[in-house]
Design a protein around this motif. Sequence first.
Motif, PDB file in Angstrom:
ATOM      1  N   HIS A 105       4.181  10.925  -5.871  1.00 46.49           N
ATOM      2  CA  HIS A 105       4.773  10.076  -4.443  1.00 46.49           C
ATOM      3  C   HIS A 105       5.932   9.241  -5.392  1.00 46.49           C
ATOM      4  O   HIS A 105       6.795   9.315  -4.362  1.00 46.49           O
ATOM      5  CB  HIS A 105       3.809   9.424  -4.661  1.00 46.49           C
ATOM      6  CG  HIS A 105       2.183   9.905  -4.166  1.00 46.49           C
ATOM      7  ND1 HIS A 105       2.286  10.507  -3.337  1.00 46.49           N
ATOM      8  CD2 HIS A 105       1.142   9.375  -5.268  1.00 46.49           C
ATOM      9  CE1 HIS A 105       0.828  10.651  -3.285  1.00 46.49           C
ATOM     10  NE2 HIS A 105       0.101  10.183  -5.011  1.00 46.49           N
ATOM     11  N   ASP A 163       7.943   5.662  -1.060  1.00 44.82           N
ATOM     12  CA  ASP A 163       7.161   5.305  -0.548  1.00 44.82           C
ATOM     13  C   ASP A 163       6.492   4.063  -1.180  1.00 44.82           C
ATOM     14  O   ASP A 163       6.159   3.779  -2.373  1.00 44.82           O
ATOM     15  CB  ASP A 163       5.906   6.711  -1.360  1.00 44.82           C
ATOM     16  CG  ASP A 163       4.221   6.240  -0.795  1.00 44.82           C
ATOM     17  OD1 ASP A 163       4.057   5.102  -0.575  1.00 44.82           O
ATOM     18  OD2 ASP A 163       3.759   7.137  -0.741  1.00 44.82           O
ATOM     19  N   TRP A 166       2.677   3.392  -2.976  1.00 45.63           N
ATOM     20  CA  TRP A 166       2.951   3.954  -4.377  1.00 45.63           C
ATOM     21  C   TRP A 166       3.467   2.594  -5.259  1.00 45.63           C
ATOM     22  O   TRP A 166       3.802   2.968  -6.843  1.00 45.63           O
ATOM     23  CB  TRP A 166       3.413   4.969  -4.975  1.00 45.63           C
ATOM     24  CG  TRP A 166       1.803   6.037  -4.837  1.00 45.63           C
ATOM     25  CD1 TRP A 166       1.564   6.171  -3.129  1.00 45.63           C
ATOM     26  CD2 TRP A 166       1.168   6.388  -5.202  1.00 45.63           C
ATOM     27  NE1 TRP A 166       0.317   7.466  -3.408  1.00 45.63           N
ATOM     28  CE2 TRP A 166      -0.081   6.952  -4.862  1.00 45.63           C
ATOM     29  CE3 TRP A 166       0.908   5.867  -5.931  1.00 45.63           C
ATOM     30  CZ2 TRP A 166      -1.013   7.339  -5.320  1.00 45.63           C
ATOM     31  CZ3 TRP A 166      -0.539   6.605  -7.692  1.00 45.63           C
ATOM     32  CH2 TRP A 166      -1.242   6.893  -6.711  1.00 45.63           C
TER      33      TRP A 166
END
Length: 315
Positions: A105, A163, A166
Amino acid sequence: MPPIRSDFTDKAFSSRRLAPLVYLLAGGSLLGLSTNLAKQAGEMALSPLAFLFWSLFGAALILLALAAARGRLPPVNARTLEYYTVSALVGVAGSNLLFFSAIAHIGAGFVALVITLPPLLTYLGALALKMERFQPSRGLGVLLALAGAMTLAAHKIATPEADVRWILLALLGPVLLAIGNLYRTLRWPPGVAGEALAPGMLVAAVALLLGVSLLPGFTLAVPVRASVALLIALQAAVFAGQFLLLFLLQKSGGPVLLSLLGSVGALFGVPVAILVQGESAPDGLLMGALLIGTGIALLNLSKAGIWSRFAKSGR
């Protein structure tokens, strides 16, 4: 008249002083390589849990074989079982599962940078627990290394495609690593060599991950391909070297110097992620690398006593 030390003694003394630096550079390089192998595993449809489990399983077999050959198999008693389990939870299974899961991610390069964050936490913990005496040069070294990592991390978070969920999960990993650095030093079983403790810790990590695999949504299944088997074997060898060096560095350099493994890992892992994995170079890479490198140098010179001797000489 004071005894005269021979050239042989001088060389042995110098080797002992340099050993922690060698362990740090070699172990950090393997750590940086590991994050890139984990990204490759994701591209080959290997789940983070399966890749981590089978790689650690192979690494445990390698270290057990080495320990058996040297007559230093992991001792099994209440104290060592506690040591293996806690060390495996915070320093191997928990932290690496977070990192390996986050790579898909946020990229291998950023995860390599995140692993540079434990030094400040470890140093503050060591000071609080009176495992370290405050030295301005060592404190400066840790802060510089941390500043370098934060410089790179800040640029990553500022990117539009970041992200954040994450990123935050990945940032839990350094907390676990810092706890592990301090725990392994404080609870090191008396008279037991690192060569015996390392395989014991990996066996415990394999057992913990096996338990995780029994939960819904998790599996240890892997694609049956020669390339997959080769990747797992390579990661197993990397893990075996990495964790053996970790214990050697822990014993010879202490928890704070050990915590800089991640900084060295970033210096190796980020360029590999850029040049081999095709990731874009993070903004601020040059400044971050210079700060991290300077911090490592300061902390190692202080540990070896070179800085203090230089200051006392008045030069």
